[in-house]
Design an enzyme around this catalytic site. Sequence first.
Site, PDB file in Angstrom:
ATOM      1  N   ASP A  28      10.776  49.437  10.185  1.00 32.05           N
ATOM      2  CA  ASP A  28      10.849  48.007   9.890  1.00 32.05           C
ATOM      3  C   ASP A  28      11.911  47.734   8.826  1.00 32.05           C
ATOM      4  OD1 ASP A  28       8.778  47.624  11.640  1.00 32.05           O
ATOM      5  OD2 ASP A  28       7.236  47.464  10.098  1.00 32.05           O
TER       6      ASP A  28
ATOM      7  N   SER B 295      23.110  31.874  10.084  1.00 30.88           N
ATOM      8  CA  SER B 295      23.131  33.063   9.239  1.00 30.88           C
ATOM      9  C   SER B 295      22.333  32.774   7.981  1.00 30.88           C
ATOM     10  CB  SER B 295      24.568  33.447   8.876  1.00 30.88           C
ATOM     11  OG  SER B 295      24.578  34.562   8.000  1.00 30.88           O
TER      12      SER B 295
ATOM     13  N   ASN C 289       1.044  51.733  12.804  1.00 32.68           N
ATOM     14  CA  ASN C 289       0.339  50.927  11.811  1.00 32.68           C
ATOM     15  C   ASN C 289      -1.169  51.010  11.978  1.00 32.68           C
ATOM     16  OD1 ASN C 289       2.801  50.040  10.800  1.00 32.68           O
ATOM     17  ND2 ASN C 289       2.742  48.089  11.894  1.00 32.68           N
TER      18      ASN C 289
ATOM     19  N   GLN D 196       3.181  41.358  21.395  1.00 28.52           N
ATOM     20  CA  GLN D 196       4.523  40.802  21.579  1.00 28.52           C
ATOM     21  C   GLN D 196       5.036  40.922  23.013  1.00 28.52           C
ATOM     22  OE1 GLN D 196       3.636  43.245  19.431  1.00 28.52           O
ATOM     23  NE2 GLN D 196       4.599  42.994  17.427  1.00 28.52           N
TER      24      GLN D 196
ATOM     25  N   ASN E 237      -3.521  37.111  19.277  1.00 26.95           N
ATOM     26  CA  ASN E 237      -3.581  36.117  18.218  1.00 26.95           C
ATOM     27  C   ASN E 237      -3.732  34.750  18.881  1.00 26.95           C
ATOM     28  OD1 ASN E 237      -0.987  35.174  18.995  1.00 26.95           O
ATOM     29  ND2 ASN E 237       0.041  36.478  17.489  1.00 26.95           N
TER      30      ASN E 237
ATOM     31  N   THR F 112      -7.275  36.738  16.664  1.00 27.61           N
ATOM     32  CA  THR F 112      -7.046  36.549  15.239  1.00 27.61           C
ATOM     33  C   THR F 112      -6.462  35.156  15.009  1.00 27.61           C
ATOM     34  OG1 THR F 112      -4.888  37.646  15.436  1.00 27.61           O
ATOM     35  CG2 THR F 112      -6.770  38.997  14.756  1.00 27.61           C
TER      36      THR F 112
ATOM     37  N   GLY G  44      -5.184  33.985  11.835  1.00 27.36           N
ATOM     38  CA  GLY G  44      -4.488  33.890  10.565  1.00 27.36           C
ATOM     39  C   GLY G  44      -5.452  33.674   9.418  1.00 27.36           C
TER      40      GLY G  44
ATOM     41  N   GLY H 293      -1.960  41.905  11.468  1.00 27.70           N
ATOM     42  CA  GLY H 293      -2.771  42.010  12.683  1.00 27.70           C
ATOM     43  C   GLY H 293      -3.096  43.450  13.041  1.00 27.70           C
ATOM     44  N   ASP H 294      -2.174  44.352  12.787  1.00 29.10           N
ATOM     45  CA  ASP H 294      -2.425  45.769  13.052  1.00 29.10           C
ATOM     46  C   ASP H 294      -3.503  46.309  12.117  1.00 29.10           C
ATOM     47  OD1 ASP H 294      -0.352  45.650  14.913  1.00 29.10           O
ATOM     48  OD2 ASP H 294       1.147  46.273  13.462  1.00 29.10           O
TER      49      ASP H 294
END
Length: 316
Positions: free
Chosen positions: A12, A36, A52, A172, A195, A223, A225, A256-257
Amino acid sequence: MRIAVTGSIATDHLMTFPGRISEQLLADKLDHVSLSLLVDDLEIRDGGVAANIAYGLARLGHRPLLVAAVGADFHDYGTRLSGLGVDTSGVHVSTTRHTARFLCTTDTDGNQLASFYTGAMAEASTIDLADVLRRHGGADLVLIGADDPTAMARHTHACRTLGIPFIADPAQQLARLTGPEIRELVDGADHLFTNEYEHELLLGKTGWTRGDVLGRVGSWITTLGEKGSRIERADEPPVEVAAVFAATVADPTGVGDAFRAGYLASLSAGADPVRCARTGSALATLALSVIGTQNYTPTPERVSELLVAAYGADAA
């Protein structure tokens, strides 16, 4: 209970933008974005959904079997995970590709812009899960996390063939999977994790109703949040579990993991879904308080303290 965790392993690259990303987007120019962001800092951390989750489980005393594909640059990362108690013997090492990369910019509101380079994860489809489990001690439960889509389908098929309960956690990858592909991954899962956004995306892409999904999975955990999580089961009213209060909010990446790791740890001990979700919320709060996805330290004692503070003395 022995748990195998499949999915991505990545490095990451986490950056912080000292403003609001939404304020940089022009409503009349969204068809031609050239943006940018000057970020304040860069944190390079070990990550990936499978690693994770395995990290969180290992920190709570489990020895999860990690099943994923990485590059030769994984050596130091893998050594660290092994030292913490993760079984990395099921990891496939590519001879030609780098380990996957996740690049993420987070603003002051917690909104994120992210990119993901697949790298060695593309070779996850070559992994024979049945063979890995046969050679490395088997598993009582398999979590099938976001990964190469072909690998996810192949792992799901292996679990069905072997009669091993599995957890569908497409995360994802829901954005790129087709409706039929998602239905194949979800049907028959012991648990389904999403989620709140993925919950609706899954329904929209599969064409299933909520009842259709609940007729095909044991428990659907969503989940929410800072609102916590929701547990849905067929023929039962939904149950919402409040989040554990976070005194410090440092980085939402990997929260979340961490929730999944806590949930699975309690599940392996025979806890009911509510208690599992509470433990998940405790780990999520610990992960939220630090930068990076594998820098929190969820000792059983600390988790118990958080559970008692949030839910009462009997929650521990």
